[in-house]
Enzyme design. Sequence first.
Site, mmCIF file in Angstrom:
data_model
loop_
_atom_site.group_PDB
_atom_site.id
_atom_site.type_symbol
_atom_site.label_atom_id
_atom_site.label_comp_id
_atom_site.label_asym_id
_atom_site.label_seq_id
_atom_site.Cartn_x
_atom_site.Cartn_y
_atom_site.Cartn_z
ATOM 1 N N VAL A 104 0.854 -1.234 0.004
ATOM 2 C CA VAL A 104 0.010 0.059 -0.191
ATOM 3 C C VAL A 104 0.745 1.235 -0.032
ATOM 4 O O VAL A 104 1.801 1.346 0.765
ATOM 5 C CB VAL A 104 -0.983 -0.080 1.345
ATOM 6 C CG1 VAL A 104 -1.736 1.188 1.235
ATOM 7 C CG2 VAL A 104 -1.673 -1.297 1.443
ATOM 8 N N CYS A 105 0.582 2.061 -1.028
ATOM 9 C CA CYS A 105 1.319 3.303 -0.855
ATOM 10 C C CYS A 105 2.803 3.146 -1.061
ATOM 11 O O CYS A 105 3.147 2.366 -1.881
ATOM 12 C CB CYS A 105 0.942 4.161 0.447
ATOM 13 S SG CYS A 105 1.371 6.155 0.208
ATOM 14 N N THR A 106 3.720 3.901 -0.316
ATOM 15 C CA THR A 106 5.190 3.553 -0.463
ATOM 16 C C THR A 106 5.442 2.423 0.154
ATOM 17 O O THR A 106 7.015 2.151 0.077
ATOM 18 C CB THR A 106 5.921 4.880 0.130
ATOM 19 O OG1 THR A 106 5.542 5.075 1.426
ATOM 20 C CG2 THR A 106 5.351 6.138 -0.675
#
Length: 319
Positions: A104-106
Amino acid sequence: MAQRTVLVVLFDGVQSLDVTGPLEVFAGAERAVPGTYRVRTASLDGGPVRASSGLGLVPDGSLAGAPAPHTLLVPGGEGTRRPDARLVEWVRGHGPRAARLVSVCTGAILLAEAGLLDGRRATTHWAYCDKLARDHPAVRVDADPIYVRDGHVATSAGVTSGIDLALALVEEDLGRDTALTVARHLVVFLRRPGNQAQFSAQLAAQTATREPLRDVQQWITEHPAADLSVEALAARARLSPRHFARAFRAETGTTPGRYVDRVRLEHARRLLEDTADGVEEISRASGYGTPEAMRRAFVKALGAGPAEYRRRFRPVPVT
């Protein structure tokens, strides 16, 4: 049905929503269909971690003692900017063993640092896509979608897109009805399509600095059904078509035609999601003219026609 263990990795500087969003989806699915998911969290040494917001998170245990996961979920956050080498090494060693590897995300940066995205298509938060591509040229970075599936590896964009991806995984595992039950409980769409853009047309394009071009951008947004040809827009900006097209691209980072396409698609999507208007009426209101023209645009951009998009992604009232 075999129970799937979902292991969520915790570390200092994690984005709390990257953790709690997907966790609530899988936990909700377990409540709906008991015995399907076992959700666990773990940090390197088993101790509490501090999220980037300051929230304290207490894991179930250490990564060393964690059960072998079916789904290994790596969230993002400030802690991925200079990740602990031990964490990268653990992900490198255990990621390939999971049946499903999710970020998720970075969190995608952690997967890339561990070499697990090489040769794969992936995404991350739009603000870090350039960094991911620059630091890891073997990764095929796609900055536009909210999530990307490449084999058993799935990567998603910022924060709430982790919920969309988790709902997609629940639908894959347990079917649409269970995913819909969870989505209703969380008061979210069943799920946004993975290839939906990370942000709106207005946010995707830069805002023009010159007032005539800025006014044209606003006018396009407010009048998607109007004549939005380069010639008509240039006349509104009191520029020649060639000068207008050159200046628009220089100041917004995209062509007038591409900007118009995004605005019309976004307008049509909103009408499909928020109204009961017919496809023919929506196609006219959004500037497509005919249902067939709108269908072609939807299939090209989203992989689903307008009727299918409405069936799958229109919010369902919570009862």
